[in-house]
Design an enzyme around this catalytic site. Structure first.
Site, PDB file in Angstrom:
ATOM      1  N   GLU A   9       0.796  -1.223   0.000  1.00  0.00           N
ATOM      2  CA  GLU A   9       0.000   0.000   0.000  1.00  0.00           C
ATOM      3  C   GLU A   9       0.837   1.287   0.000  1.00  0.00           C
ATOM      4  OE1 GLU A   9      -3.560   0.219   0.017  1.00  0.00           O
ATOM      5  OE2 GLU A   9      -3.216  -1.835  -0.625  1.00  0.00           O
ATOM      6  N   SER A  29     -51.618 -14.461 -15.571  1.00  0.00           N
ATOM      7  CA  SER A  29     -52.949 -13.905 -15.345  1.00  0.00           C
ATOM      8  C   SER A  29     -53.030 -12.978 -14.140  1.00  0.00           C
ATOM      9  CB  SER A  29     -53.960 -15.038 -15.166  1.00  0.00           C
ATOM     10  OG  SER A  29     -54.102 -15.756 -16.367  1.00  0.00           O
TER      11      SER A  29
END
Length: 863
Positions: free
Chosen positions: A111, A385
């Site tokens: 990092e 439906s």
């Protein structure tokens, strides 16, 4: 005499202008310009540095208690009871001396390799990153140090502004001034996220490796953890093991290059295969928590990380009892159709409060995991439906041209090459309640055609159903949509029927307070009136019939229920199985939608049962869920529109008498005879009621002779008939004749009967060869389709009713319960005039899902 004014000579006496000479920039002037410029720049730099330093110290002192994950956000249910913390997994902070030096070096190498040299801000790294970004014309490398990343995590705001970056630098410098490098890297490791809800190095070690003692971590494990900050999800060893291993190799390479490990250690650690499985932890309310998190991010603009560790109090709409019930029933495998393999039948359910739109419970799938795939919102399926009330019947009532007493066309017909079909046969007209109760297709399509497709389309959109322009066709009446819908939209839409015509958008959060108890967000949204109270009342009355005696009978519970079933057929020629089954229903208090089906349906992954499966599940859950809500009644408007006036029939002396009927099993025809009446221009109306129907319907409206033959027969049904005389000259109809009852008992072959065996609860029975429909279908070694349909020497297609001769008809009939009650069949029938399926308007070569319950040619073929 006026004197003459002397004239001036028109001459230009002004001297010519001299050109200005450009002043040369002297050395002295240049010196002072540069001096003051430099002095001003130095002054600004000193002032800026002083501001950053002072501001950084102030912010550091105010927020140093937030350097670690000190307080989780909390979530409360609708009664203010704590549901749980927003479930981040963290451990107590680890002291500097408890974190191995090599573990710290793994993060430094990855990092921020200049971490031990800079003072919180690495100018060289920032410059290098800027150059790379300019060359690539995109942001390819970050310049933040570990100290800056720690500073960034102190603040809840994530907006990308200059001032935020300046604040980050301020905090970073203050951190360096007040802490040692060891303390900073330790705070960083105790604070950062390691994927999902995992925060802190010790919690990550415990979760991913089962190791709470950091000193016991091996090199490959340290590198695996150091790989995660760049992408906690992408490089998660559990979810993305290959990505994790690739990133781990890069971390190990950096560690070797910077002298922290040897090449041999790198190679050994690089090749280890991750195979750890964390112990399963069952946590309640995961599905609801995830939905809450998504909504919280949307309404506040905060990130998931902000919400996890910000100390927020989130007050939700969840009902603990209802959510516990839904989780319990989703975990019960007996509630779902068994699959042919390891692929589960999936489901989704949403329960809403009718008055407010508040979501009281939801579930996005079986075996749901944290941040898993939620079918509540992510999955869109054809509603079949279940969409009829939304696009056909309700907008027709709202138009004012129809009431629930209006007769609708039920003739077998086509609409511009679109030819839907009915399961229960055809008649000239049918009432709207009967059409909804039986889920007939022709009336729904005819009605949408009458009111205009655009009317139904817009009405559905008002009720929150997402539709595209290509959905503007008549197949919409039977649920044919290009993208489908989900249980969240369907529950929203039907709740408007339950709520007197007011539509409420679904929500799960009432209020959010920050760590200082200040209100960050509060729900303040009123419902919108989308239909009249009269329309919603009429729709409720008709959909109550669906549950009382129609296709949704299995959803009945101890409180009043109205609702609608929905089934989508396979879309595969010759395959009568179903892709999707639905039940959407509501009590006066709550509305809920249930969907069941496979995530990726194919020939082997289809449902053999109909929407009765979804209705049964709905009833099982809702019977328990409503117990936490005070019983109410459906709203009824003060003034209800009067029914359509039917002309009063005057007394007529001539009444049809002597009606008799007989059934011939060899031809499967019912013959009716009666005594004719005197009069001119007399016609006869013949009415029939089959055993699954609640009322008589007209089957013949222009008989001239005093006898007819009824060919539309299903063996095993009991039929009742009566006849009236119709006098066309006076437009009057006589009173009904005597009622005759005919039982259509099948012809029994003269063979040795096979012993009775209990048959599986399926819709389609399979024989060896050929096919037969109904009871003892024709053809030796045949296939029986429908409940109790069976071919001789074939397999029975469904359960029979002990001791009762009546059976349910044909393909797609609903399962007959063991108590002997007759349940109207679910409306799925073989296609008439075309294959099941809606041809996609965008790609005419592809077939969308078949979308009707009893339809044929289940969609519109769009040129």
């Amino acid at each position: 005499m006026a004197s003459k004014r002397p004239t001036r000579a028109n001459t230009n006496t002004e001297p010519p202008k001299k050109k200005k000479k450009k002043r040369k920039l002297s050395k002295k002037r240049l010196f002072w310009t540069l001096f003051f410029t430099a002095a001003f720049a130095i002054f600004c730099a000193l002032a800026g540095y002083l501001f950053i330093t002072v501001n950084g110290e102030r912010l550091y002192n105010e927020n140093k208690d937030k350097m670690i994950v000190a307080e989780n956000s909390k979530v409360y249910d609708r009664n203010g009871k704590l549901m749980g913390q927003l479930s981040i997994q963290k451990s107590e902070p680890v002291d500097d001396d408890q974190i191995p030096k090599l573990l710290k070096e793994a993060f430094i190498a990855t990092e921020d390799k200049r971490f031990m040299e800079h003072g919180g801000v690495d100018i060289w790294s920032i410059g290098r990153a800027a150059v790379k970004d300019i060359i690539a014309r995109a942001k390819v490398e970050g310049g933040s140090t570990i100290t800056q990343q720690l500073a960034k995590n102190i603040f809840l705001s994530r907006e990308k502004t200059f001032f935020r970056k300046a604040t980050e630098v301020s905090i970073a410098m203050a951190l360096e001034n007040n802490n040692t490098k060891d303390q900073i890297i330790s705070m960083y490791l105790n604070r950062i996220n390691f994927g999902g809800q995992i925060y802190g190095i010790k919690a990550a070690s415990q979760y991913y490796f089962g190791q709470s003692d950091l000193s016991q971590l091996e090199v490959w494990q340290m590198a695996t953890l150091a790989a995660m900050p760049k992408g906690p999800t992408k490089y998660n060893p559990l979810r993305n093991p290959e990505n994790s291993k690739e990133r781990r190799a890069i971390v190990l390479q950096l560690m070797q290059e910077q002298g922290y490990i040897t090449a041999e250690e790198r190679e050994t650690a690089k090749n280890v295969v991750y195979d750890y499985t964390p112990p399963a932890k069952k946590q309640q309310y995961l599905a609801f928590m995830d939905y809450v998190m998504s909504e919280a991010e949307e309404v506040t603009g905060l990130s998931q990380d902000d919400l996890n560790v910000g100390g927020y109090k989130i007050y939700t709409t969840m009902d603990a009892n209802a959510q516990q019930v839904i989780e319990k029933e989703f975990a019960d495998d007996s509630n779902f159709e068994k699959s042919a393999d390891d692929v589960q039948v999936q489901a989704s359910m949403v329960i809403m409060n009718n008055d407010t739109g508040a979501i009281v419970a939801l579930m996005g799938g079986r075996d749901y995991e944290r941040k898993g795939y939620s079918r509540v919102t992510s999955s869109r399926r054809q509603p079949g439906s279940a969409l009829k009330p939304i696009v056909s019947y309700a907008p027709a009532l709202e138009s004012g041209q129809y009431t629930k007493d209006s007769p609708l066309s039920n003739k077998k017909q086509c609409f511009s090459n679109y030819c839907p079909g009915n399961l229960h046969g055809y008649s000239d007209t049918i009432s709207m309640p009967d059409a909804i109760q039986k889920s007939e297709n022709i009336p729904a399509v005819w009605l949408l055609n009458e009111i205009g497709v655009n009317t139904g389309f817009k009405f559905a959109q008002k009720l929150g159903i997402t539709l595209d322009k290509e959905d503007k066709n008549l197949s919409l009446a039977l649920g044919g949509t290009s993208k489908g819908t989900n249980t969240l939209e369907m529950s929203q839409a039907f709740s408007a029927f339950a709520n007197g015509g007011t539509f409420n958008e679904a929500y799960s959060i009432k209020q959010i307070k920050d760590s200082d108890d200040k209100v960050k967000y509060e729900r303040k949204k009123d419902g919108v009136e989308v239909m009249s109270k009269d329309t919603s009342y009429q729709m409720t009355e008709m959909m109550k019939n669906v549950v009382e005696s129609g296709t949704g009978k299995k959803a009945a519970i101890s409180r009043p229920v109205a609702g609608k079933t929905g089934t989508t057929q396979s879309g595969i020629k010759g395959n009568k199985s179903n892709r999707d089954v639905w039940f959407v229903g509501y009590t006066p208090e709550l509305t809920a939608a249930v969907w069941m089906g496979y995530d990726n349906p194919d020939k082997t992954h289809l449902l053999h049962k109909s929407s009765s499966l979804a209705a049964t599940f709905w009833g099982k859950v809702m019977e328990q869920a409503v117990q936490g809500f005070e019983a109410k009644s459906f709203p009824k408007p003060e003034t209800v529109k009067p029914p359509v006036e039917v002309p009063v029939v005057p007394d007529i002396v001539s009444v049809v008498t002597g009606l008799s009927g007989s059934y011939d099993p060899s031809t499967q025809i019912v013959s009716l005879n009666w005594n004719g009446v005197e009069g001119n221009n007399v016609q006869y109306h013949v009415y029939r009621k089959e055993s699954s129907e609640s009322d008589f319907r007209l089957i013949k409206d222009a008989a001239i002779a005093s006898n007819i033959e009824d060919f539309d027969i299903v063996e095993g049904y009991t039929y009742e008939y009566y006849v009236t005389a119709f006098f066309a000259d006076t437009n009057t109809e006589s009173e009904k004749s005597n009622i005759v009852q005919v039982f259509t008992e099948p012809l029994v072959p003269d063979i040795e009967p096979e012993p009775d065996t209990e048959q599986p609860d399926i819709n389609n029975g399979n024989g060896n060869n050929g096919s037969g429909n109904g009871n003892n279908g024709s053809g030796n070694n045949g296939t029986g389709n429908g409940n109790t349909g069976n071919g001789n020497n074939g397999n029975t297609g469904g359960g029979t009713i002990p001791g009762v001769p009546e059976t349910n008809p044909g393909t797609g009939g609903e399962t007959i319960p063991p108590d002997g009650t007759t349940v109207p069949p679910e409306q799925t029938v073989p296609p008439v005039g075309g294959d099941s399926g809606v041809t996609n308007p965008v790609d005419p070569g592809s077939v969308n899902t078949g979308t009707t319950e009893n339809g044929a040619s289940q969609g519109t073929t769009t040129p």
